[in-house]
Scaffold this motif. Structure first.
Motif, PDB file in Angstrom:
ATOM      1  N   ILE A  16      10.496 -12.937  -4.945  1.00 35.81           N
ATOM      2  CA  ILE A  16      11.092 -11.900  -4.112  1.00 35.81           C
ATOM      3  C   ILE A  16      11.582 -10.789  -5.031  1.00 35.81           C
ATOM      4  O   ILE A  16      12.256 -11.047  -6.028  1.00 35.81           O
ATOM      5  CB  ILE A  16      12.256 -12.445  -3.264  1.00 35.81           C
ATOM      6  N   VAL A  18      13.583  -7.023  -4.853  1.00 39.77           N
ATOM      7  CA  VAL A  18      14.389  -6.165  -3.994  1.00 39.77           C
ATOM      8  C   VAL A  18      14.488  -4.781  -4.641  1.00 39.77           C
ATOM      9  O   VAL A  18      14.874  -4.656  -5.800  1.00 39.77           O
ATOM     10  CB  VAL A  18      15.803  -6.750  -3.775  1.00 39.77           C
ATOM     11  N   VAL A  48       8.455  -5.295   2.782  1.00 38.89           N
ATOM     12  CA  VAL A  48       9.266  -5.384   3.994  1.00 38.89           C
ATOM     13  C   VAL A  48      10.374  -4.338   3.945  1.00 38.89           C
ATOM     14  O   VAL A  48      11.110  -4.268   2.972  1.00 38.89           O
ATOM     15  CB  VAL A  48       9.883  -6.795   4.143  1.00 38.89           C
ATOM     16  N   TRP A  49      10.464  -3.550   5.004  1.00 39.03           N
ATOM     17  CA  TRP A  49      11.494  -2.527   5.090  1.00 39.03           C
ATOM     18  C   TRP A  49      12.127  -2.568   6.473  1.00 39.03           C
ATOM     19  O   TRP A  49      11.567  -3.146   7.400  1.00 39.03           O
ATOM     20  CB  TRP A  49      10.896  -1.149   4.808  1.00 39.03           C
ATOM     21  N   SER A  50      13.306  -1.964   6.594  1.00 42.35           N
ATOM     22  CA  SER A  50      13.963  -1.947   7.899  1.00 42.35           C
ATOM     23  C   SER A  50      14.316  -0.536   8.357  1.00 42.35           C
ATOM     24  O   SER A  50      14.485  -0.302   9.530  1.00 42.35           O
ATOM     25  CB  SER A  50      15.227  -2.808   7.889  1.00 42.35           C
ATOM     26  N   LEU A  71      10.632  -5.154   9.102  1.00 41.26           N
ATOM     27  CA  LEU A  71      11.451  -6.357   9.215  1.00 41.26           C
ATOM     28  C   LEU A  71      11.403  -6.948  10.620  1.00 41.26           C
ATOM     29  O   LEU A  71      11.350  -8.167  10.784  1.00 41.26           O
ATOM     30  CB  LEU A  71      12.896  -6.058   8.815  1.00 41.26           C
ATOM     31  N   LEU A  74       8.333  -9.157  10.813  1.00 42.86           N
ATOM     32  CA  LEU A  74       8.140 -10.163   9.774  1.00 42.86           C
ATOM     33  C   LEU A  74       8.052 -11.561  10.386  1.00 42.86           C
ATOM     34  O   LEU A  74       8.833 -11.912  11.262  1.00 42.86           O
ATOM     35  CB  LEU A  74       9.299 -10.123   8.778  1.00 42.86           C
ATOM     36  N   PHE A  87      11.160  -6.440  -0.818  1.00 43.79           N
ATOM     37  CA  PHE A  87      12.058  -6.027   0.255  1.00 43.79           C
ATOM     38  C   PHE A  87      12.857  -4.810  -0.175  1.00 43.79           C
ATOM     39  O   PHE A  87      13.236  -4.700  -1.342  1.00 43.79           O
ATOM     40  CB  PHE A  87      13.074  -7.140   0.571  1.00 43.79           C
ATOM     41  N   THR A  88      13.156  -3.940   0.774  1.00 44.17           N
ATOM     42  CA  THR A  88      14.145  -2.903   0.488  1.00 44.17           C
ATOM     43  C   THR A  88      15.518  -3.554   0.611  1.00 44.17           C
ATOM     44  O   THR A  88      15.674  -4.598   1.261  1.00 44.17           O
ATOM     45  CB  THR A  88      14.056  -1.718   1.472  1.00 44.17           C
ATOM     46  N   ALA A  91      16.609  -4.141   4.150  1.00 44.88           N
ATOM     47  CA  ALA A  91      15.952  -5.279   4.801  1.00 44.88           C
ATOM     48  C   ALA A  91      16.588  -6.596   4.369  1.00 44.88           C
ATOM     49  O   ALA A  91      16.831  -7.480   5.190  1.00 44.88           O
ATOM     50  CB  ALA A  91      14.456  -5.278   4.497  1.00 44.88           C
ATOM     51  N   ILE A  92      16.874  -6.730   3.086  1.00 49.20           N
ATOM     52  CA  ILE A  92      17.514  -7.957   2.586  1.00 49.20           C
ATOM     53  C   ILE A  92      18.885  -8.135   3.225  1.00 49.20           C
ATOM     54  O   ILE A  92      19.257  -9.240   3.628  1.00 49.20           O
ATOM     55  CB  ILE A  92      17.622  -7.932   1.045  1.00 49.20           C
TER      56      ILE A  92
END
Length: 103
Positions: A16, A18, A48-50, A71, A74, A87-88, A91-92
């Motif tokens: 992972i 970030v 993965v981004w939110s 996200l 996902l 991940f951004t 997102a985390i």
């Protein structure tokens, strides 16, 4: 439970990454490839981004071994399919909020 399990396994295996955010000012595949090279990401990966990352998504669409995933979309399959999950930070943070509620 499955999502939490796969995320935990990836974290234990250092799979992972970030990032604060991508923040591309315009879609640019060349810049996206440079970011991936700098991160030493070579195998199948999901990004993965939110929050707003439209230019990153457009930049990643032409690269076959990288899959941009919002996200909200996902799923376990995406995580299992990928060798690395990028991940951004936003997102985390949302993932931590979702999955620590159940502990």
């Amino acid at each position: 439970l499955a999502m939490k399990s796969v995320l935990s396994k990836k974290a234990l295996n250092n799979k992972i990454i970030v990032l604060d955010k991508f923040g591309f000012k315009k879609p640019e595949t060349k810049l996206f490839k440079k970011v991936l090279n700098d991160l030493k990401v070579e195998k199948k990966s999901i990004i993965v981004w939110s929050k707003d990352e439209e230019n990153m998504v457009k930049s990643a669409q032409n690269i076959s071994k990288f899959r941009p995933v919002h996200l909200g979309e996902l799923n376990v399959y995406d995580l299992v399919w990928s060798d690395t999950a990028i991940f951004t930070k936003d997102a985390i943070k949302e993932i931590e909020e979702r999955y620590t509620k159940w502990d």
